[in-house]
Write an enzyme that holds these catalytic residues in place. Structure first.
Site, short mmCIF file in Angstrom:
data_model
loop_
_atom_site.label_atom_id
_atom_site.label_comp_id
_atom_site.label_asym_id
_atom_site.label_seq_id
_atom_site.Cartn_x
_atom_site.Cartn_y
_atom_site.Cartn_z
N GLY A 62 -36.31 -3.54 -20.58
CA GLY A 62 -35.20 -4.28 -21.17
C GLY A 62 -34.13 -4.52 -20.12
N SER A 63 -32.91 -4.70 -20.59
CA SER A 63 -31.83 -5.07 -19.65
C SER A 63 -31.37 -3.86 -18.85
CB SER A 63 -30.66 -5.65 -20.43
OG SER A 63 -30.17 -4.68 -21.34
N GLU B 76 -38.09 -0.51 -16.60
CA GLU B 76 -38.52 -1.86 -16.19
C GLU B 76 -37.41 -2.80 -16.61
OE1 GLU B 76 -41.25 -2.60 -14.56
OE2 GLU B 76 -42.34 -0.72 -14.70
N LEU B 77 -36.56 -3.20 -15.65
CA LEU B 77 -35.32 -3.89 -16.01
C LEU B 77 -35.32 -5.35 -15.53
CD1 LEU B 77 -33.06 -0.82 -15.13
CD2 LEU B 77 -34.16 -1.36 -17.31
N CYS C 182 -38.64 -11.64 -17.15
CA CYS C 182 -37.87 -10.79 -16.22
C CYS C 182 -38.05 -11.22 -14.78
CB CYS C 182 -38.27 -9.33 -16.40
SG CYS C 182 -40.04 -9.11 -16.41
N GLU D 116 -28.43 -12.11 -14.18
CA GLU D 116 -29.71 -12.57 -14.71
C GLU D 116 -29.45 -13.68 -15.73
OE1 GLU D 116 -31.89 -9.78 -17.23
OE2 GLU D 116 -33.76 -10.55 -16.39
P1 NDP Z 1 -32.30 -5.25 -24.35
O1 NDP Z 1 -31.98 -4.34 -23.22
O2 NDP Z 1 -31.20 -5.86 -25.11
O3 NDP Z 1 -33.22 -4.48 -25.43
C1 NDP Z 1 -34.41 -3.87 -25.10
C2 NDP Z 1 -34.75 -2.81 -26.13
O4 NDP Z 1 -33.77 -1.77 -26.09
C3 NDP Z 1 -34.75 -3.32 -27.56
O5 NDP Z 1 -35.75 -2.67 -28.28
C4 NDP Z 1 -33.37 -2.90 -28.05
O6 NDP Z 1 -33.29 -2.78 -29.44
C5 NDP Z 1 -33.26 -1.55 -27.38
N1 NDP Z 1 -31.90 -1.04 -27.28
C6 NDP Z 1 -30.73 -1.72 -27.32
N2 NDP Z 1 -29.69 -0.86 -27.19
C7 NDP Z 1 -30.22 0.38 -27.07
C8 NDP Z 1 -29.68 1.68 -26.91
N3 NDP Z 1 -28.36 1.89 -26.82
N4 NDP Z 1 -30.52 2.72 -26.84
C9 NDP Z 1 -31.84 2.56 -26.91
N5 NDP Z 1 -32.43 1.34 -27.07
C10 NDP Z 1 -31.62 0.27 -27.14
O7 NDP Z 1 -33.27 -6.36 -23.74
P2 NDP Z 1 -33.87 -7.67 -24.42
O8 NDP Z 1 -34.70 -7.31 -25.60
O9 NDP Z 1 -32.77 -8.67 -24.59
O10 NDP Z 1 -34.89 -8.14 -23.28
C11 NDP Z 1 -34.49 -8.86 -22.18
C12 NDP Z 1 -34.29 -7.97 -20.98
O11 NDP Z 1 -35.48 -7.27 -20.68
C13 NDP Z 1 -34.00 -8.80 -19.73
O12 NDP Z 1 -33.00 -8.15 -18.97
C14 NDP Z 1 -35.32 -8.78 -18.99
O13 NDP Z 1 -35.22 -8.99 -17.62
C15 NDP Z 1 -35.82 -7.40 -19.30
N6 NDP Z 1 -37.26 -7.31 -19.11
C16 NDP Z 1 -37.76 -6.60 -18.04
C17 NDP Z 1 -39.13 -6.58 -17.79
C18 NDP Z 1 -39.71 -5.79 -16.66
O14 NDP Z 1 -40.91 -5.54 -16.69
N7 NDP Z 1 -38.96 -5.39 -15.67
C19 NDP Z 1 -40.05 -7.33 -18.63
C20 NDP Z 1 -39.43 -8.02 -19.72
C21 NDP Z 1 -38.07 -8.00 -19.94
P3 NDP Z 1 -32.63 -4.00 -30.32
O15 NDP Z 1 -33.51 -5.16 -30.10
O16 NDP Z 1 -32.67 -3.45 -31.68
O17 NDP Z 1 -31.24 -4.20 -29.77
#
Ligand code: NDP
Length: 469
Positions: free
Chosen positions: A225-226, A245-246, A279, A373
């Site tokens: 995620g982010s 993996e960000l 990503c 990003e």
């Molecule tokens: P987010 O970081 O917003 O969310 C990712 C996950 O984390 C979701 O399941 C979200 O739940 C959960 N989450 C949110 N807040 C918390 C918290 N405080 N504690 C624990 N979990 C939490 O990312 P996005 O879903 O918007 O995805 C996009 C991002 O992912 C981009 O930055 C992208 O670059 C990255 N990414 C990286 C990849 C890699 O392999 N390096 C591959 C694909 C994406 P909820 O949805 O309920 O908020």
């Protein structure tokens, strides 16, 4: 759909709608779990971890093999579901479903291969006469927290290896795209995964994160995620193993000796797939002076051909962004860049969550669309004086997930590969390319640890050292 908790499909009174990002229509509803539900899920998974720890590798292999086969049989259905909830065009949804089956299949291979090794203790005098070997054991309970943009494949890359390594898994999918995860759980149960070995809990990450990350019974957190959320998770997790993996803002360097048509074609694929919500999307295009104008000309012509619209209509090239707010944000970043001197060559018009793919020229290193990003359907082109200047610009970021170069000169390509700080480096293609077998992961703020079944099973298992005296 219901969530899967404590070995059962369970509904809750509090539900949320899952929307099609194209038209906002409701696809289904899923429960919004509470922190207490997480604790209950972990209670069940503690039993599941025991079951999995005692399950022989050949049985784990069979479960995963059968699951991969079912996923292939249901590729069309899964592909359509991915596209409907995520917004990527149907061709990309189908490809993702196929890749997810591949990730599960490769995980089954790794279940066979996991092993310890003998250690040459007699290489120091104190070890003479002793026998040392390692045992590789599962972590126990693995928490997998996943993003919206690849709602099946990135989940498969965590759940498959977790099972292969003999763990129980707590899966928390993104709130925008929970249904592909729930379908994967259905498939794994159908192919014989013990129900106590998996939980899939839907609900807001910010509400559930603390309950997941602070529970002592979870030994390993695998997050995609982010960077912002990744950092919060690392802070909350304390002494746990983590894989992060960000995000990124991947650079593509195009040198004067490259073919501008080929570079433009690759950038059009790797900058705009999934409406730029990848990503490793190509975001910062850096060109040396002689090719600059030819590249802009070729790129503009190709990007103008991309049609936007309903992701489920055959023939659409670029679907909606995940939410209208994200399309607005991308529009604001483009406007900001133009106000600071960038030139919009094409695209940028917005209709709800759809945005016409955009190319900007004269983008400078300190503009937001260079620094952060973007995660949207636009690329920015920046001039560099030389390859060394281009490499400096490529490295001028807190991220380091993927980078690429176009050149016919092997020495320059190798210089790029040595000097650019990035987990993935591509020569003569754009940045958004991945095979399921690759060790995939970022440097710098793009994260730590690698995915790809061979590498993930190592991250999801631990080594014990045994010495016979
Ligand atoms: P987010 O970081 O917003 O969310 C990712 C996950 O984390 C979701 O399941 C979200 O739940 C959960 N989450 C949110 N807040 C918390 C918290 N405080 N504690 C624990 N979990 C939490 O990312 P996005 O879903 O918007 O995805 C996009 C991002 O992912 C981009 O930055 C992208 O670059 C990255 N990414 C990286 C990849 C890699 O392999 N390096 C591959 C694909 C994406 P909820 O949805 O309920 O908020």
């Amino acid at each position: 759909m219901q969530l899967f908790l404590n070995g059962k499909w369970t509904g809750l009174n509090n539900c949320t709608e899952v929307l099609n990002p194209y038209d906002g229509s409701v696809i289904d509803t899923v429960p919004c779990a509470s922190p207490a539900n997480i604790t209950a899920a972990i209670d069940g998974l503690a039993r599941g971890a025991e079951t999995m720890r005692n399950m022989p590798a050949h049985q784990r292999v069979i479960i995963l093999r059968k699951a991969a086969a079912l996923m292939r049989e249901r590729q069309e259905e899964l592909g359509r579901l991915i596209s409907t909830e995520e917004g990527k065009v149907l061709t990309e949804g189908r490809i993702e479903a196929g890749r997810a089956a591949e990730a599960i299949d490769l995980s089954s291979d790794e279940a066979r291969r996991l092993h310890g090794e003998t250690v040459p203790l007699d290489s120091t005098p104190s070890g003479v006469g002793k026998l040392g070997f390692t045992l590789r054991v599962p972590c126990g309970i693995v928490a997998a927290i996943t993003p919206f943009n690849f709602p099946l494949n990135l989940v498969a890359h965590k759940v498959g290896p977790a099972i292969a390594a003999g763990n129980a898994v707590l899966l928390k999918p993104a709130s925008d795209t929970p249904m592909s995860s729930l379908k994967l759980v259905e498939i794994l149960l159908e192919t014989g995964l013990p129900p106590e070995a998996i939980a899939c809990v839907t609900g807001s990450g910010s509400a559930l994160g603390q309950a997941i990350c602070t529970d002592q019974r979870i030994r390993k957190i695998s997050f995609t995620g982010s960077a912002e959320v990744g950092e919060q998770i690392c802070r909350m997790s304390g002494l746990k193993r983590v894989t992060m993996e960000l995000g990124s803002n991947s650079p593509v360097i195009v040198l004067d000796d490259a073919d501008p048509e080929k570079a433009a074609a690759a950038i059009t694929i790797t900058g705009f797939a999934n409406a730029g919500q990848v990503c490793i999307s190509s975001q910062r295009i850096i060109t040396t002076p002689t090719i600059h104008d030819d590249l802009l000309y070729a790129l503009k012509a190709k990007v103008e051909q991309l049609t936007i619209g309903d992701q489920l209509a055959e023939g659409t090239h670029v679907g909606p962004l995940i939410r209208e707010a994200d399309a607005k944000r991308v529009g604001e970043w483009l406007d900001q860049a133009v106000a600071q001197g960038a030139k919009l060559l094409c695209g940028g018009e917005r209709e709800g969550s759809l945005m016409q793919p955009a190319v900007l020229a004269n983008v400078q290193r300190d503009m937001r669309m260079s620094c952060d990003e973007l995660f949207g359907p636009a690329v920015g082109v920046t001039r560099a004086d030389s390859i060394d200047h281009a490499i400096r610009l490529a490295n001028d970021t807190r991220f380091g997930l993927s980078a690429s170069i176009f050149t016919q000169d092997i020495d320059k390509a190798i210089h790029f590969a040595r000097e650019v700080d990035s987990g993935n480096l591509h020569i003569n293609f754009g940045t958004a390319w991945r095979a399921e077998t690759m060790p995939y992961g970022g440097l710098k703020d793009s994260g730590m640890g690698k995915e790809g079944p061979k590498y993930t099973v190592e991250e999801m298992s631990e080594i014990k050292m045994v010495v016979i005296h």
